[in-house]
Write an enzyme that holds these catalytic residues in place. Structure first.
Site, mmCIF file in Angstrom:
data_model
loop_
_atom_site.group_PDB
_atom_site.id
_atom_site.type_symbol
_atom_site.label_atom_id
_atom_site.label_comp_id
_atom_site.label_asym_id
_atom_site.label_seq_id
_atom_site.Cartn_x
_atom_site.Cartn_y
_atom_site.Cartn_z
ATOM 1 N N ASP A 188 0.821 -1.220 0.000
ATOM 2 C CA ASP A 188 0.000 0.000 0.000
ATOM 3 C C ASP A 188 0.850 1.263 0.000
ATOM 4 O O ASP A 188 0.664 2.151 -0.833
ATOM 5 C CB ASP A 188 -0.893 0.040 1.250
ATOM 6 C CG ASP A 188 -1.901 -1.089 1.285
ATOM 7 O OD1 ASP A 188 -2.760 -1.135 0.399
ATOM 8 O OD2 ASP A 188 -1.814 -1.923 2.197
ATOM 9 N N ASP B 98 -6.965 1.605 11.322
ATOM 10 C CA ASP B 98 -5.711 2.347 11.371
ATOM 11 C C ASP B 98 -5.841 3.777 10.858
ATOM 12 O O ASP B 98 -5.169 4.678 11.345
ATOM 13 C CB ASP B 98 -4.621 1.586 10.611
ATOM 14 C CG ASP B 98 -4.170 0.348 11.367
ATOM 15 O OD1 ASP B 98 -4.244 0.386 12.615
ATOM 16 O OD2 ASP B 98 -3.772 -0.643 10.739
ATOM 17 N N ARG C 144 0.320 2.469 16.420
ATOM 18 C CA ARG C 144 -0.098 3.545 15.508
ATOM 19 C C ARG C 144 0.076 4.960 16.045
ATOM 20 O O ARG C 144 0.607 5.828 15.337
ATOM 21 C CB ARG C 144 -1.553 3.336 15.040
ATOM 22 C CG ARG C 144 -1.784 2.114 14.172
ATOM 23 C CD ARG C 144 -0.791 1.978 13.071
ATOM 24 N NE ARG C 144 -1.191 1.006 12.065
ATOM 25 C CZ ARG C 144 -0.366 0.466 11.182
ATOM 26 N NH1 ARG C 144 0.903 0.792 11.182
ATOM 27 N NH2 ARG C 144 -0.799 -0.394 10.297
ATOM 28 N N SER D 69 -1.917 -8.977 3.846
ATOM 29 C CA SER D 69 -1.486 -7.705 4.409
ATOM 30 C C SER D 69 -0.974 -7.997 5.809
ATOM 31 O O SER D 69 -1.718 -8.428 6.683
ATOM 32 C CB SER D 69 -2.682 -6.746 4.456
ATOM 33 O OG SER D 69 -2.361 -5.647 5.254
HETATM 34 N N1 ARG Z 1 -7.159 -5.766 13.322
HETATM 35 C C1 ARG Z 1 -6.029 -5.200 13.947
HETATM 36 C C2 ARG Z 1 -6.264 -3.820 14.412
HETATM 37 O O1 ARG Z 1 -7.188 -3.173 13.979
HETATM 38 C C3 ARG Z 1 -4.776 -5.318 13.107
HETATM 39 C C4 ARG Z 1 -4.744 -4.610 11.817
HETATM 40 C C5 ARG Z 1 -3.456 -4.850 11.158
HETATM 41 N N2 ARG Z 1 -3.347 -4.381 9.799
HETATM 42 C C6 ARG Z 1 -2.869 -5.123 8.782
HETATM 43 N N3 ARG Z 1 -2.768 -4.544 7.642
HETATM 44 N N4 ARG Z 1 -2.567 -6.381 8.911
HETATM 45 O O2 ARG Z 1 -5.529 -3.327 15.235
#
Ligand code: ARG
Length: 393
Positions: free
Chosen positions: A12, A120, A91, A169
């Site tokens: 991405d 995110d 994050r 991902s």
């Molecule tokens: N579901 C988790 C969260 O919202 C992890 C997201 C991770 N992103 C990824 N692209 N694998 O914190």
């Protein structure tokens, strides 16, 4: 026009470098990769690609901040619906560091590679918007799919790790690894072993169990098997130890902030070991009522973290409560690691509310005959109700 992009080196964000020039007209794209305990190779890869594709690249250290976030999480036994919060604690730290670069560079905007479907975007932007930055989210704004991105990368000669066969991902930091996308999006699909990198499958783990001892001081893990370690080394070591024994895999359905249900796969050996140990020690040390109330606090805490709302005044207040309880959470726990399971088998604290002298079958420190008076009153209302029912209802 200048933009700073939060850069992981993945599909991405790499595609975003090109789109920021091509579709948004930026003539300077700066990538910033924040080191929240990424594996060396991963960090190097991001750096190489940032330098190759962007006009300028920053690699920013943030291990110290990330370890502090992990400590806070351990004290709060942080999990959301059974998900050991990993991405979520990273994050805000990443966003703060990227914002610092943008300030220093006097950038016109900041950008991220998150989709419009996940959490995110919210976690990043809550920080970016605090500093009044213009936020650009190409994947969301151009409504892109991973398939389109893979095709675009190919056409532009951009090397990316994701392929149409392995379109996963992956988000990784010192604390956890998350794997999403591709066939995993079908909740009835059983994940292949290949998605896991940190953990052995439990059936391939050693036949012999391993005992590990963890020392805590005020709720913070400080030593493994009597060896004092700094937070980074300690978590790394437990990831290796636990991973070898197949510990810390999660396959779950999770409720995202937007309300979408998602199928998620995670690996987090150290997190599972540390939270299991910490909970066990708390049971020895905290009072019944502290434990009961702390559970409510923990749930609220985890939700704020998951939602990216750690700037809430409530978050500070919850942490103040948690820290107060942790003043006595010092001592050690021994755990048995065996084929995917982690089991507390012994614990000690000088602050234990437990008293062997009082509870033992073999001592007379309390005259057990005194309990008769307690038993006379215990359940009184229920007994009255049962009699009324028999006689009047
Ligand atoms: N579901 C988790 C969260 O919202 C992890 C997201 C991770 N992103 C990824 N692209 N694998 O914190």
């Amino acid at each position: 026009m200048k933009v700073v992009l939060a850069y992981s080196g993945g599909l991405d964000t790499t595609v975003c470098i090109f789109l920021l020039r091509e579709k948004y007209g930026f003539d300077e794209v700066i990538t910033a990769t924040v080191d929240i305990g990424l594996p060396e190779a991963e960090l190097k890869r991001a750096e190489e690609r940032g330098k190759k594709y962007a006009d300028k690249h920053y690699t920013i250290p943030a291990r110290k901040e990330f370890v502090e976030a992990i400590y806070r999480l351990v004290k709060a036994n942080g999990d959301y619906e059974g998900y050991v919060l990993g991405t979520a604690i990273a994050r805000p730290i990443i966003a703060e560091k990227v914002a610092e670069v943008a300030k220093k560079e006097k950038a016109d905007a900041v950008a991220h590679g998150c989709t419009g479907k996940g959490n995110d975007q919210l976690r990043f932007e809550n920080v970016f918007r605090q500093y009044n930055f213009k936020v650009i989210a190409p994947v969301r704004e151009l409504n892109l799919t991973r398939e389109w991105e893979i095709e675009y990368a190919k056409e532009h000669g951009i090397e990316v790790p994701a392929t149409k066969e392995k379109p996963f991902s992956v988000d990784e930091n010192l604390w956890s690894r998350s794997i999403e996308g591709g066939k995993l999006e079908d909740p009835s699909f059983v994940p292949p072993e290949e998605i896991y990198e940190w953990t052995k499958s439990p059936e391939k783990a050693p036949e012999k169990p391993e005992i590990v001892k963890i020392d805590f001081e005020k709720g913070i893990p400080v030593a493994v098997n009597d060896q004092r370690l700094d937070g980074f080394e300690l978590v790394k070591l437990l990831n290796e130890l636990g991973g070898r024994h197949g510990i810390g895999r999660t396959d779950m359905i999770e409720d995202r902030v937007l309300g979408l249900k998602a199928r998620e796969n995670y690996e987090h050996p150290a997190a599972t070991i540390l939270i299991t140990a910490h909970r066990d020690l708390e049971k020895l040390v905290l009072s019944r009522r502290e434990l009961k109330f702390k559970k409510i606090v923990e749930e609220e805490w985890a939700e704020l973290v998951y939602y990216g709302l750690t700037n809430e005044p409530l978050f500070e207040a919850l942490n103040a409560f948690i820290d107060k309880t942790q003043e006595r959470v010092s001592g050690w726990v021994k755990l048995k690691l065996y084929k995917g399971s982690v089991m507390p088998i012994a614990r000690y604290s000088e602050f234990a509310l437990y008293s062997e002298e009082l509870v033992s079958f073999d001592t007379k420190a309390i005259d057990q005959r005194l309990a008769e008076g307690f038993a006379v009153f215990h359940g009184l209302q229920g007994r009255i109700f049962q009699r009324l029912r028999r006689e009047k209802l």
